[in-house]
Scaffold this motif. Sequence first.
Motif, mmCIF file in Angstrom:
data_model
loop_
_atom_site.group_PDB
_atom_site.id
_atom_site.type_symbol
_atom_site.label_atom_id
_atom_site.label_comp_id
_atom_site.label_asym_id
_atom_site.label_seq_id
_atom_site.Cartn_x
_atom_site.Cartn_y
_atom_site.Cartn_z
ATOM 1 N N ALA A 712 7.083 3.131 30.289
ATOM 2 C CA ALA A 712 6.117 2.114 29.853
ATOM 3 C C ALA A 712 4.848 2.217 30.686
ATOM 4 O O ALA A 712 4.896 2.471 31.891
ATOM 5 C CB ALA A 712 6.720 0.719 29.979
ATOM 6 N N VAL A 713 3.701 2.031 30.018
ATOM 7 C CA VAL A 713 2.409 1.963 30.707
ATOM 8 C C VAL A 713 2.157 0.512 31.108
ATOM 9 O O VAL A 713 2.255 -0.392 30.282
ATOM 10 C CB VAL A 713 1.268 2.463 29.794
ATOM 11 C CG1 VAL A 713 -0.078 2.378 30.530
ATOM 12 C CG2 VAL A 713 1.533 3.881 29.329
ATOM 13 N N LYS A 714 1.854 0.284 32.357
ATOM 14 C CA LYS A 714 1.623 -1.080 32.850
ATOM 15 C C LYS A 714 0.193 -1.309 33.345
ATOM 16 O O LYS A 714 -0.260 -2.448 33.431
ATOM 17 C CB LYS A 714 2.601 -1.376 33.991
ATOM 18 C CG LYS A 714 4.063 -1.354 33.575
ATOM 19 C CD LYS A 714 4.381 -2.461 32.588
ATOM 20 C CE LYS A 714 5.851 -2.493 32.219
ATOM 21 N NZ LYS A 714 6.160 -3.569 31.247
ATOM 22 N N SER A 715 -0.523 -0.244 33.690
ATOM 23 C CA SER A 715 -1.881 -0.383 34.228
ATOM 24 C C SER A 715 -2.728 0.793 33.736
ATOM 25 O O SER A 715 -2.224 1.913 33.660
ATOM 26 C CB SER A 715 -1.845 -0.401 35.763
ATOM 27 O OG SER A 715 -3.128 -0.440 36.313
ATOM 28 N N PRO A 716 -3.966 0.536 33.300
ATOM 29 C CA PRO A 716 -4.819 -0.641 33.548
ATOM 30 C C PRO A 716 -4.421 -1.908 32.795
ATOM 31 O O PRO A 716 -4.851 -3.009 33.183
ATOM 32 C CB PRO A 716 -6.201 -0.177 33.093
ATOM 33 C CG PRO A 716 -6.141 1.304 33.046
ATOM 34 C CD PRO A 716 -4.739 1.636 32.689
ATOM 35 N N VAL A 717 -3.672 -1.788 31.713
ATOM 36 C CA VAL A 717 -3.288 -2.982 30.989
ATOM 37 C C VAL A 717 -1.885 -2.766 30.442
ATOM 38 O O VAL A 717 -1.462 -1.643 30.155
ATOM 39 C CB VAL A 717 -4.301 -3.292 29.861
ATOM 40 C CG1 VAL A 717 -4.251 -2.219 28.786
ATOM 41 C CG2 VAL A 717 -4.066 -4.662 29.261
ATOM 42 N N ASP A 718 -1.158 -3.868 30.301
ATOM 43 C CA ASP A 718 0.250 -3.773 29.898
ATOM 44 C C ASP A 718 0.403 -3.582 28.397
ATOM 45 O O ASP A 718 1.050 -2.665 27.926
ATOM 46 C CB ASP A 718 0.982 -5.034 30.357
ATOM 47 C CG ASP A 718 2.492 -4.873 30.226
ATOM 48 O OD1 ASP A 718 2.931 -3.843 29.695
ATOM 49 O OD2 ASP A 718 3.230 -5.762 30.651
#
Length: 892
Positions: A712-718
Amino acid sequence: MKNKRTFLSLIMLVLASVLGIWLIISKNTESKASDIDLPPAKVSLISIEKSDNATLVKINYTLPKNDPILTISSPQINNIDLTDLKQEFDDGDIGDDVNNKQIHLNFKKKIDDKGSGEFTIKLNNNRTHLFFLDVTGQQILDQTINEKDSEPVANDPTLSVTTPNQAGNSSENSSDSKNNTEKAASYAPIYGESNSLTPEWNDNWVEINKMMASYGKVTNNPDGSSIYPVIYFGAINYALDGETTPHRSVGGRDMRIPGIPATSYGFGRYNNITAANTGVIYVPKGSTWSRPQQKNKNKNQYYTNTFGDGLYPDRLVNKGSQRNFTTTNIFDYTHASKDPLKPTIYGPDYEEKNEWGIDEENVHFYTRVSKESGELLNEQRMVFYQVNHGIRIQVTITQRFNKDNAVIVTYEYKNVSDHTLDNFQGYVFRDITFHKGVRYDQGAQKNKLRSLGNNRGLYASRPDYGGRIEFQLNDFEDSPFAWAARGTRSTTFEAGDKDHFPWNKKGLENTYNDAFININDTADKYVEPGAGNTWMELKKDFDSGLSMHTQNQLLAPGEQVSMTYGVNMRYINSKPNLSVYNDGLTRNSPYIMKPEQNFYDLHGTWHHYGENDVNVKYRIKEINTQADNNEDPTNDLLRNKLSATNGYAKQSNEDKKIGKVQSFSKKIPLDEFGPGLYKISVIALDKAKQTSQIETRYVSVPSRTPQRPIIAVKSPVDNAWSTTAPGTEIYDLKLNKSNQSTFDLSGTYLSYTKNFKITYTSNFDSTEREIKIPPEEKVAGKTSTWKLKDFNVRPILNDGGDKTIHFKIVSWNENGTSDNEDYFHFRINQDNSIGIDAPNIINFGIKNLAPKSEVEATSPKMDGSLFIYDYRDRKAQPIKVNLKVENFIEKK
């Protein structure tokens, strides 16, 4: 008469002298044993020869030359021809201790240079259980002679034994009250399906004509003492005396004064054969477990857990373990209660014309050797009948040790009459009263019954009596339909208007001692107060007990119903105690995982009376050979860092005082393990470095690909915008284009194997690149963080289109691969640009497409937010947005 007394006095003087010499030898031996290691003593049988009137047992031995002492112990010590044995030894080298069922032998004149030799014991042809002990009191051989008529059985399961024949109701199957000799099994019932782990449920049983105790796995202590868990029917004193028969047990009590009935030892039968009991015998160094219990001066210590189980020197009426019994509801057919949901219950001591709680002429006691426990231990079985005119119920009780040294008790109730019973239930009422030796007081009857947690059952403990008992009540296919942590009566019980036990008519808040509301009430079975807690706050003391019964059902001729529970009598000590509740007790019957199962859920409880902090550790090892299975896991367990409690778990001082159970659970990911058989070893360790016994479970893992990983991508935004998530906002990447052309991304991942790879591509660069994870950070089953530093966007700085980065994780093992992915969508801020982001997913709903006579219309829906982006100067003209809704399909 006077000469005879003088002769006996001389004999006693000689014996006293011999015993005195042996005491000196014993003390010297103990000192030597502490200084140097004595060579191991060995005893084996050479031959067994049986004639019409005697059995000759030839024995080979190897003993320490400095201390060639051997002790023979037997509950049937009188079966040994002592006169014949004395002819083989000098007067000073043999002594008999008949009161303690022992014969002591000194072989100093009967050993060769290697300490070896032979001698012969002459027995009568009755069954004789022999125990041989070395100079330190350790048991070195356990042998049963004359187990049956056809040939002696020496506790060897490879020897053939008589298989009980088919059951019947003819008189030839009845016990002969006048025949007190041993006989081979000539009777056994026909059974239906049973959930026993033993496949040959009815094979190899041998009928025994004396009550007896059988021991489980023995714990040998560093000080030379031993702890023997034992099973038996009735009271422990009768099981150890070597004299009480099943037929004598179901007869009446002795008279205190012969010929005067008013002074009998209480009411009911002599010994309650329906009581499937378990206890613990503490055996000090130099003693043997089979010593009969005496009213005083016992060398052994006896721990039992039900009222009347053992000798009460000051309470002569309490004999025979009368408050642990089984019965049925068949007497309700002739003594019907006013409420069919609350039938009349009578105890097994009930007797009237043509109505018998136990048919005294048809009682049978069996034993056999079983490997279910992983060792060659004896199982026990009791068979009797309840009769109410033409109704006849065959009751079979079987108890045996499992691999964890717990006792599994199965009750089977079979209709052997011609009558169909429209309503049938089998009952067990088990009082909980703790005894230590022959010590007893009324407080030992009043115990708080606490939950094992997760609806498993209950336990009670009395540290002042050194005893703790646990009941597993919900872990079997034929577990009790209903059970209640209350209720106790005696075998002589007869229900009536004044005593409607076990039916509660006033509600549990008023009458604690009644167990059930009616036959459909499951009572405490599905009520969980929490591990270590009680089911109710007691407002008054009452005798503690456990009640259970089968489900009410029709029982046609030849049909049966069974009920099984587990019981574990523990000797309280200062070490951690561990219970594991997983299946898969043996290598031959492992827990078989399903391909879709990704975790092995290791769970159980621990308790500790001595320390506050306990760490439950485990080890997993693949088993390919017997050597792998036999390897001692102790060192690995203590060294590794695998913990089911995530390090030391802590209990309060109050929990420690009462031995409250503490639950643990650990989900062990299996993707690291290829297909095969695995042995899971578990141990409890406290901060004083004391350990529990090691619990073992076996699990079979099938061929399987890894569980799907997660990224899962959490940064720059979730929650970046995507076509599959309408209503989320695309991420605007705001960069100072004069000096900035990169940005950082990070997220989380979870792989169920250590073999995995994380890569990424983009819709503006198709080259696959890897995000490197250090090997030491690759932990199976752990959620961790990945980072992508300085992601380069220089080639698209002036491109205002939607951009996507595709992240992918792939896990693999020897059986295949599994993958997952996530996307990050963004747009780089462009000066003077303007646009609209609108939902692009249409939901048509669910429609039945089966042929219909008319056309069915559908109304598509579009959900989500509408976003407008505007990077123009603040002084720019305002934006006007027009929204128009048209028909999805234009009608013509």
